[in-house]
Design a protein around this motif. Structure first.
Motif, mmCIF file in Angstrom:
data_model
loop_
_atom_site.group_PDB
_atom_site.id
_atom_site.type_symbol
_atom_site.label_atom_id
_atom_site.label_comp_id
_atom_site.label_asym_id
_atom_site.label_seq_id
_atom_site.Cartn_x
_atom_site.Cartn_y
_atom_site.Cartn_z
ATOM 1 N N GLY A 258 -4.736 2.181 1.269
ATOM 2 C CA GLY A 258 -5.277 1.188 2.203
ATOM 3 C C GLY A 258 -4.690 -0.195 1.933
ATOM 4 N N PHE B 100 -8.777 -1.239 8.799
ATOM 5 C CA PHE B 100 -8.834 -0.653 7.454
ATOM 6 C C PHE B 100 -8.428 0.806 7.535
ATOM 7 C CE2 PHE B 100 -12.527 -3.471 8.104
ATOM 8 C CZ PHE B 100 -12.003 -4.570 7.452
ATOM 9 N N LEU B 101 -7.692 1.244 6.536
ATOM 10 C CA LEU B 101 -7.411 2.676 6.435
ATOM 11 C C LEU B 101 -8.727 3.349 6.070
ATOM 12 C CD1 LEU B 101 -5.250 4.928 6.381
ATOM 13 C CD2 LEU B 101 -5.044 4.517 3.923
ATOM 14 N N LYS C 196 -14.352 2.302 4.986
ATOM 15 C CA LYS C 196 -12.933 2.119 4.668
ATOM 16 C C LYS C 196 -12.624 2.789 3.342
ATOM 17 C CE LYS C 196 -12.813 -2.280 2.162
ATOM 18 N NZ LYS C 196 -12.136 -3.541 1.893
ATOM 19 N N MET C 197 -11.327 2.949 3.080
ATOM 20 C CA MET C 197 -10.919 3.508 1.801
ATOM 21 C C MET C 197 -11.379 2.542 0.728
ATOM 22 S SD MET C 197 -7.092 4.676 0.692
ATOM 23 C CE MET C 197 -7.031 6.429 0.944
ATOM 24 N N ALA D 137 -10.377 7.493 -1.979
ATOM 25 C CA ALA D 137 -9.126 6.734 -1.903
ATOM 26 C C ALA D 137 -8.007 7.450 -2.647
ATOM 27 C CB ALA D 137 -9.344 5.349 -2.504
#
Ligand code: TRP
Length: 388
Positions: free
Chosen positions: A96, A257-258, A266-267, A275
């Motif tokens: 991310g 966000f990834l 988010k990650m 993650a």
């Protein structure tokens, strides 16, 4: 309450520089933060200068901005800009984090401009009760390896730790800090009376690199900051103050966000299984991808019959954001998924291969970067001697 409001309540989300919670509605975030959508007109301008659009732009992964039109107008007049971005070094780097850096590297290549990269070891010390200053400072250098591994131009890239060059930054941060009140910081970041003094002061440190090259070169230089949208509150404040010091307001371009490998959110570095870190060995990556949340059905038979849902699938999002930049290929995968022609196991297997091969190469470059650190790191001495 009408249906729309009901929906809104259910979809509560929070985005601040220190916290991202819930399923983020990026359209609403543009409204809340007061940024602008990246329109076709802006994309057209970018395409004109760069010759092609990065998949991050085509896919609206970079979706919002401030003052890009102004920046490009200056650029057309021959007023070259520099790039500024950064990292809060609180631990290892994950995928991310590198999304905006990959885009920044593309911008550097296309516009042949300088990049100033801030490692906020001070920030992470103030905001994380468990981390010592020694630890955040060490992570600044570890994270710098990830930046270098992405292939930035050593002649035009300047990475620095706030602590290392605090002697240079402090007088500049002081000029910013004097123009920001506690009530502004409270209102902008939601900080309360129990915040420590470092937290309250910190936003002035993050503002400085947006005009640092102008100070060094003794002329006003436009600045473009690529960053994930959660950092916008810092720069909203910075944009109010910096013109009062005689420099241009920085422009910015913002990404989503990834998502994490778990459902929603988010990650996050604090939820390790959600993650993928750049330093993860292949077996760890395998485990994480294997346990990832997908949009699959309960059984293989059902999936063959009804298909799966890529729109809620974390694996699909990884293809979309980082690992399948060919639109046709992605569309085919999507069709197979919704049509029940591929099962989640197989799909995970393909992603795993791509992620592992990316990481193997990244890790090799990351180790090689240890010997190149001094080409990229800016010291206090460099700054006072004008050796930059
Ligand atoms: N505060 C950012 C973080 O926690 C680090 C940072 C400093 C930054 N300067 C920046 C990020 C400029 C984006 C752009 O990660």
């Amino acid at each position: 309450m009408d249906e729309k409001n009901e929906d809104r309540r259910r979809d509560e989300f929070i985005v601040t520089p220190w916290e991202v919670k819930g399923v983020v509605d990026y359209e609403r975030l543009i409204e809340q933060f007061g940024t602008e959508t990246i329109t076709d007109e802006i994309l057209g301008m970018l395409q004109k200068y760069t010759g092609e659009l990065h998949p991050f732009l085509k896919r609206k992964i970079f979706f919002s901005h401030r003052d890009l039109k102004w920046l490009f107008n200056e650029y057309e007049k021959g007023n070259q800009f520099f790039l500024y971005t950064g990292r809060g070094p609180s631990g290892n780097t994950h995928l991310g984090h590198i999304m905006p850096w990959i885009f920044t590297k593309w911008l550097q290549d296309k516009f042949d401009c300088e990049l100033w990269f801030q490692m906020t070891d001070d920030e992470k010390f103030y905001f994380n009760q468990k981390l010592s200053l020694e630890e955040t400072h060490k992570f600044a250098y570890e994270n710098a390896l990830d930046v270098i591994a992405l292939g930035f131009n050593p002649k035009k890239t300047f990475i620095f730790s706030d602590i290392d060059i605090s002697g240079y930054l402090y007088p500049l941060a002081a000029r910013v800090a004097k123009r920001i009140t506690f009530s502004t910081v409270k209102a902008t970041f939601g900080l309360q009376n129990d915040a420590n003094l470092g937290q309250i002061f910190f936003t002035s440190m993050q503002a400085v690199p947006a005009f640092l090259p102008s100070v060094l070169r003794k002329r006003n230089i436009p600045c473009l900051i690529p960053h994930a949208i959660d950092q916008d509150p810092h720069f909203r404040i910075a944009r109010d103050v910096i013109p009062k010091l005689g420099y241009y307001k920085p422009a910015s371009i913002h990404c989503i966000f990834l998502p994490g490998l778990k459902e929603g959110g988010k990650m996050s570095a604090s939820i390790k299984e959600s993650a993928i870190f750049t330093t993860d060995p292949a077996p760890d990556v395998k485990k994480k991808i294997w346990n990832a949340f997908t949009g699959g059905q309960a059984t293989a038979a059902e999936q063959r019959k009804f298909g799966a849902n890529p729109d809620i699938c974390s694996i699909y999002k990884y293809y979309f954001c980082l690992f399948m930049w060919d639109d046709k290929e992605l569309k085919e995968l999507r069709n197979k998924c919704t049509g029940g022609d591929i099962l989640c196991g197989e799909c995970k297997q393909i992603l795993l291969k791509k992620v592992v091969s990316f990481l193997e190469e990244h890790q090799r470059k990351r180790e090689a970067a240890r010997d190149q650190l001094d080409k990229f790191i800016v010291t206090y001495e460099d700054l006072i001697s004008g050796n930059v």
